[in-house]
Scaffold this motif. Structure first.
Motif, PDB file in Angstrom:
ATOM      1  N   SER A  65       7.294 -17.162  36.441  1.00 27.00           N
ATOM      2  CA  SER A  65       8.181 -17.691  35.407  1.00 27.00           C
ATOM      3  C   SER A  65       7.835 -17.142  34.026  1.00 27.00           C
ATOM      4  O   SER A  65       8.727 -16.823  33.234  1.00 27.00           O
ATOM      5  CB  SER A  65       8.108 -19.215  35.393  1.00 27.00           C
ATOM      6  N   ILE A  66       6.550 -17.027  33.729  1.00 27.02           N
ATOM      7  CA  ILE A  66       6.132 -16.543  32.409  1.00 27.02           C
ATOM      8  C   ILE A  66       6.404 -15.047  32.259  1.00 27.02           C
ATOM      9  O   ILE A  66       6.897 -14.596  31.224  1.00 27.02           O
ATOM     10  CB  ILE A  66       4.632 -16.851  32.187  1.00 27.02           C
ATOM     11  N   LEU A  67       6.105 -14.267  33.284  1.00 23.50           N
ATOM     12  CA  LEU A  67       6.282 -12.809  33.227  1.00 23.50           C
ATOM     13  C   LEU A  67       7.513 -12.375  34.022  1.00 23.50           C
ATOM     14  O   LEU A  67       7.428 -11.531  34.904  1.00 23.50           O
ATOM     15  CB  LEU A  67       5.037 -12.111  33.775  1.00 23.50           C
ATOM     16  N   ARG A  68       8.646 -12.924  33.684  1.00 15.21           N
ATOM     17  CA  ARG A  68       9.868 -12.699  34.476  1.00 15.21           C
ATOM     18  C   ARG A  68      10.154 -11.233  34.759  1.00 15.21           C
ATOM     19  O   ARG A  68      10.180 -10.789  35.890  1.00 15.21           O
ATOM     20  CB  ARG A  68      11.054 -13.326  33.749  1.00 15.21           C
ATOM     21  N   GLY A  69      10.396 -10.446  33.741  1.00 17.18           N
ATOM     22  CA  GLY A  69      10.806  -9.064  33.969  1.00 17.18           C
ATOM     23  C   GLY A  69       9.664  -8.077  34.000  1.00 17.18           C
ATOM     24  O   GLY A  69       9.880  -6.884  34.213  1.00 17.18           O
ATOM     25  N   LYS A  70       8.451  -8.517  33.798  1.00 12.98           N
ATOM     26  CA  LYS A  70       7.316  -7.611  33.681  1.00 12.98           C
ATOM     27  C   LYS A  70       6.503  -7.458  34.961  1.00 12.98           C
ATOM     28  O   LYS A  70       5.562  -6.683  34.986  1.00 12.98           O
ATOM     29  CB  LYS A  70       6.389  -8.095  32.557  1.00 12.98           C
ATOM     30  N   VAL A  71       6.823  -8.202  35.999  1.00 12.79           N
ATOM     31  CA  VAL A  71       6.047  -8.107  37.231  1.00 12.79           C
ATOM     32  C   VAL A  71       6.613  -7.009  38.127  1.00 12.79           C
ATOM     33  O   VAL A  71       7.813  -6.786  38.172  1.00 12.79           O
ATOM     34  CB  VAL A  71       6.008  -9.447  38.006  1.00 12.79           C
ATOM     35  N   SER A  72       5.716  -6.334  38.809  1.00 14.69           N
ATOM     36  CA  SER A  72       6.160  -5.282  39.717  1.00 14.69           C
ATOM     37  C   SER A  72       6.640  -5.899  41.027  1.00 14.69           C
ATOM     38  O   SER A  72       6.460  -7.097  41.287  1.00 14.69           O
ATOM     39  CB  SER A  72       5.001  -4.315  39.981  1.00 14.69           C
ATOM     40  N   PHE A  73       7.230  -5.050  41.843  1.00 13.41           N
ATOM     41  CA  PHE A  73       7.713  -5.523  43.137  1.00 13.41           C
ATOM     42  C   PHE A  73       6.558  -6.019  43.999  1.00 13.41           C
ATOM     43  O   PHE A  73       6.679  -7.029  44.695  1.00 13.41           O
ATOM     44  CB  PHE A  73       8.468  -4.395  43.854  1.00 13.41           C
ATOM     45  N   PHE A  74       5.421  -5.338  43.947  1.00 12.00           N
ATOM     46  CA  PHE A  74       4.252  -5.732  44.732  1.00 12.00           C
ATOM     47  C   PHE A  74       3.736  -7.097  44.279  1.00 12.00           C
ATOM     48  O   PHE A  74       3.423  -7.952  45.120  1.00 12.00           O
ATOM     49  CB  PHE A  74       3.150  -4.674  44.610  1.00 12.00           C
ATOM     50  N   GLN A  75       3.642  -7.310  42.978  1.00 13.45           N
ATOM     51  CA  GLN A  75       3.174  -8.598  42.467  1.00 13.45           C
ATOM     52  C   GLN A  75       4.132  -9.716  42.851  1.00 13.45           C
ATOM     53  O   GLN A  75       3.711 -10.804  43.240  1.00 13.45           O
ATOM     54  CB  GLN A  75       3.023  -8.546  40.948  1.00 13.45           C
ATOM     55  N   ARG A  76       5.414  -9.449  42.734  1.00 13.08           N
ATOM     56  CA  ARG A  76       6.410 -10.463  43.098  1.00 13.08           C
ATOM     57  C   ARG A  76       6.344 -10.788  44.580  1.00 13.08           C
ATOM     58  O   ARG A  76       6.406 -11.951  44.980  1.00 13.08           O
ATOM     59  CB  ARG A  76       7.805  -9.986  42.716  1.00 13.08           C
TER      60      ARG A  76
END
Length: 106
Positions: A65-76
């Protein structure tokens, strides 16, 4: 610790008050455990439902929620995997505790 902080400052160096407070808390927990039937099973139910929520589900959900657009596909995908494992584990633990409570009642 909260109860020990209520001790006035002139008595705070005495360990007798801390020992008495801790002893009273342990004895009260023992009494509650002996008086309430299925206390262990109720604690298992609360633990299985809330522990997974606090340790696995909420941290990953807040991170996403905090890093909405900044996370990579792997992290998500890793966060989604951890959330899924938390939900499944919580469901199994809650079901197990509830079934044991129902079994003891019948």
């Amino acid at each position: 610790m909260s109860l020990e902080e209520l001790i006035p400052s002139n008595h705070s160096k005495s360990h007798l008050y801390a020992i008495l407070i801790r002893t009273a808390l342990v004895i009260s927990t023992l009494i509650v455990g002996l008086i309430i039937p299925f206390f262990g099973l109720v604690m298992a139910l609360i633990g299985s439902s809330l522990t997974m929520l606090v340790t696995l589900i909420l941290p990953c959900a807040c991170y996403l929620s905090i890093l909405r657009g900044k996370v990579s596909f792997f992290q998500r995908s890793m966060c989604t995997l951890v959330i899924t494992v938390g939900v499944v584990s919580s469901a199994f633990g809650t079901f197990s505790a509830l079934s044991k409570i129902i079994q003891k009642l019948i």
